[in-house]
Design an enzyme around this catalytic site. Structure first.
Site, mmCIF file in Angstrom:
data_model
loop_
_atom_site.group_PDB
_atom_site.id
_atom_site.type_symbol
_atom_site.label_atom_id
_atom_site.label_comp_id
_atom_site.label_asym_id
_atom_site.label_seq_id
_atom_site.Cartn_x
_atom_site.Cartn_y
_atom_site.Cartn_z
ATOM 1 N N TRP A 44 47.426 31.211 35.029
ATOM 2 C CA TRP A 44 48.647 32.022 35.136
ATOM 3 C C TRP A 44 48.359 33.520 35.074
ATOM 4 O O TRP A 44 49.264 34.325 35.264
ATOM 5 C CB TRP A 44 49.642 31.638 34.028
ATOM 6 C CG TRP A 44 50.366 30.354 34.275
ATOM 7 C CD1 TRP A 44 50.248 29.535 35.364
ATOM 8 C CD2 TRP A 44 51.349 29.746 33.426
ATOM 9 N NE1 TRP A 44 51.091 28.458 35.245
ATOM 10 C CE2 TRP A 44 51.774 28.576 34.056
ATOM 11 C CE3 TRP A 44 51.891 30.093 32.189
ATOM 12 C CZ2 TRP A 44 52.735 27.732 33.491
ATOM 13 C CZ3 TRP A 44 52.839 29.265 31.620
ATOM 14 C CH2 TRP A 44 53.258 28.092 32.270
ATOM 15 N N LYS A 45 47.128 33.866 34.747
ATOM 16 C CA LYS A 45 46.772 35.288 34.604
ATOM 17 C C LYS A 45 47.792 35.974 33.675
ATOM 18 O O LYS A 45 48.228 35.366 32.702
ATOM 19 C CB LYS A 45 46.660 35.947 35.987
ATOM 20 C CG LYS A 45 45.717 35.147 36.906
ATOM 21 C CD LYS A 45 45.305 35.843 38.158
ATOM 22 C CE LYS A 45 44.342 34.951 38.935
ATOM 23 N NZ LYS A 45 43.833 35.574 40.149
ATOM 24 N N HIS A 78 35.793 34.845 34.710
ATOM 25 C CA HIS A 78 36.635 35.056 35.892
ATOM 26 C C HIS A 78 36.276 36.407 36.525
ATOM 27 O O HIS A 78 35.953 37.361 35.802
ATOM 28 C CB HIS A 78 38.113 35.017 35.495
ATOM 29 C CG HIS A 78 39.006 34.962 36.697
ATOM 30 N ND1 HIS A 78 39.309 36.085 37.424
ATOM 31 C CD2 HIS A 78 39.625 33.925 37.316
ATOM 32 C CE1 HIS A 78 40.093 35.732 38.444
ATOM 33 N NE2 HIS A 78 40.302 34.426 38.399
ATOM 34 N N SER A 127 43.382 31.504 46.745
ATOM 35 C CA SER A 127 44.479 31.255 47.681
ATOM 36 C C SER A 127 44.683 29.770 47.976
ATOM 37 O O SER A 127 44.988 29.388 49.112
ATOM 38 C CB SER A 127 44.271 32.059 48.967
ATOM 39 O OG SER A 127 44.280 33.451 48.678
ATOM 40 N N GLY A 153 45.769 30.280 41.127
ATOM 41 C CA GLY A 153 46.461 31.435 40.560
ATOM 42 C C GLY A 153 47.921 31.442 40.972
ATOM 43 O O GLY A 153 48.760 30.728 40.420
ATOM 44 N N GLY A 154 48.236 32.238 41.966
ATOM 45 C CA GLY A 154 49.629 32.472 42.366
ATOM 46 C C GLY A 154 50.451 31.203 42.566
ATOM 47 O O GLY A 154 51.607 31.128 42.127
HETATM 48 P P1 13P Z 1 44.999 32.862 43.674
HETATM 49 O O1 13P Z 1 45.224 31.360 43.732
HETATM 50 O O2 13P Z 1 46.241 33.626 43.382
HETATM 51 O O3 13P Z 1 44.265 33.334 44.897
HETATM 52 O O4 13P Z 1 44.033 33.144 42.427
HETATM 53 C C1 13P Z 1 42.870 32.412 42.305
HETATM 54 C C2 13P Z 1 42.284 32.660 40.960
HETATM 55 O O5 13P Z 1 41.783 33.731 40.664
HETATM 56 C C3 13P Z 1 42.363 31.580 39.983
HETATM 57 O O6 13P Z 1 41.555 31.833 38.887
#
Ligand code: 13P
Length: 253
Positions: free
Chosen positions: A10-11, A97, A215, A236-237
């Site tokens: 989720w950052k 990361h 992505s 991530g997103g």
């Molecule tokens: P995204 O899926 O948003 O490209 O991010 C990938 C990521 O950094 C997961 O750790």
């Protein structure tokens, strides 16, 4: 046979109420899903709440942190330790990361220390490696991954390595919508497995789960999962919405 692991990174996103809403929507969507391990990695502030909310689904949806410090406790303002993560219910911790490496200056060696320490506290590291666009264009992809990987696993035992999760995340594919094509991702991940085999032996290398990240979306996950060496994804997103992450988990089976 490796069980795929799909993890949500989720950052720096979400509040307490958004987390509660996510879990409430997510769990019913994946209740009948078997054969894939799911992990949610929220920011530190949400680990406790997410852990409580996921308690019903223990064993099915795990909890992970996005980082930790190498020391157990002490005068390290702003840091969080392995035992603290264990205490709040984490089973996993993302380490190295590319955002930690690039924005916060984490070295290969520091990441390796954290990996070693994570094991001593019973946490499974999700060790991230991956090249920048510049490194890729210079033909250094495999060399960069090898360097980051060998520094990351320096000093861990073959028995520990067996449970390791590696996330191959090409930096240029993160958050850009420009995902790595599946043929290249498979080739690079196979090369990562070869490095693990050189270091720990083929049998251990064959047990390590290696994710692709960058992505990943509901509409491209199946192509990655169809590759022989890709054992899941670090998302991530597309992990921020329950329906989207559930769709990825379902296709990631
Ligand atoms: P995204 O899926 O948003 O490209 O991010 C990938 C990521 O950094 C997961 O750790």
């Amino acid at each position: 046979m490796r069980t795929p692991v799909i993890a949500a990174n989720w950052k720096m996103h979400k509040t307490l109420s958004e987390t509660a809403g996510f879990v409430k929507e997510f769990l019913p969507l994946v209740r009948d899903l078997d054969g894939v391990e799911m992990v949610i990695c929220p920011p530190f502030t949400l680990l406790g709440a997410a852990g409580w909310a996921l308690a019903d689904a223990k064993g099915k949806v795990g909890l992970g942190a996005q980082n930790m410090y190498k020391e157990v406790q002490g005068a390290f303002t702003g840091e969080v330790s392995g035992p603290m993560l264990k205490d709040v219910g984490c089973g996993y911790v993302i380490l190295g990361h590319s955002e930690r490496r690039a924005i916060f200056g984490e070295s290969d060696e520091l990441v390796g220390e954290k990996v070693r320490v994570a094991y001593t506290h019973g946490l499974i590291p999700i060790l991230c490696v991956g090249e920048t666009l510049q490194e890729r264009e210079a033909g250094q992809t495999d060399a960069v991954n090898r360097r980051q990987l060998l520094a990351g696993v320096a000093g861990i035992t073959p028995e520990q390595a067996r449970s390791l999760v590696v996330a191959y995340e090409p930096v240029w594919a993160i958050g850009t919508g420009r995902n790595c094509n599946t043929t290249d991702a498979q080739a690079t991940i196979a090369a990562i497995r070869t490095v693990l085999a050189e270091k720990f032996g083929q049998e251990v290398a064959d047990a390590v789960r290696i994710q692709y990240g960058g992505s990943v979306k509901p509409n491209n996950i199946a192509d990655y999962m169809a590759q022989p060496d890709i054992d899941g994804a670090l998302v991530g997103g597309a992990s921020l919405e329950a329906a989207s992450f559930a769709a990825i988990c379902k296709a990631g089976k």
